[in-house]
Scaffold this motif. Structure first.
Motif: not given
Length: 201
Positions: A37-51
């Protein structure tokens, strides 16, 4: 749900089917890139949730998906690194997270294989040439199973059932264009836009 042309990815303005893809990012990376979600090359669980929330999934499904996906892929995409309690997924190494018992549409380097994509429909689409029913989808999953690859069976079933629930049309079919669009992640952007528009009404 509206769908995308099966041959182009509007975010990158390039041909996909049978054409070379940019060297800096493969199609599998594009598939998961929506969740970075923030395009930094890393996907954290909260980003997966947000997606998942962004494409219209409920809180429970989004939570389970985040735990399942990040828990399963974090260490695989971080070779040689000490496990992190934050379960980050490194997008650049996402091909390391490929599981068995899949369709083979992504090769070992995360590239799209058009012939394998077409096989989904030539082998399993019985009722309609360019779409799958739920029964046909289950038939495909069973046909792709590798012996005793229980983790791969579970991963494939989970991925495809979520897609079936989210992208199935009103006619009850999972259409070819929708399936094609999920492989490069463009379907997620379409779904996010449609979900956002629904919330505004």
């Amino acid at each position: 749900m509206s769908t995308l042309s099966s041959t182009t990815d509007p975010r990158n303005n390039h041909e996909v089917d049978g054409k070379p893809i940019p060297h800096d990012q493969n199609v599998l990376q594009k598939h998961v890139g929506f969740f970075d979600r923030n395009h930094d090359g890393i996907i954290y669980p909260w980003e997966t949730f947000q997606g998942f929330r962004a494409i219209g999934c409920g809180i429970l499904l989004s939570t389970v998906a985040a735990i399942f996906i990040n828990g399963g892929l974090s260490q695989k995409t971080r070779p040689g690194k000490f496990p992190s309690i934050f379960l980050p997924i490194e997008v650049k190494n996402i091909q390391r997270g490929k599981h068995g018992s899949d369709s083979g549409v992504y090769d070992s380097e995360g590239r799209f294989v058009p012939s394998k994509f077409e096989e989904i429909f030539s082998k399993h689409a019985r009722s309609h040439p360019n779409a799958l029913t739920s029964d046909e989808l289950m038939g495909m999953l069973k046909a792709n199973r590798e012996p005793k690859d229980y983790g791969g069976w579970l991963a494939s079933y989970t991925e495809w059932k979520i897609l079936d629930v989210l992208a199935k049309e009103k006619d009850g079919l999972l259409h070819k264009d929708s399936i094609r669009a999920v492989y490069d992640g463009s379907l997620f952007e379409i779904m996010e836009k449609e979900h956002s528009e629904k919330k505004k009404k």
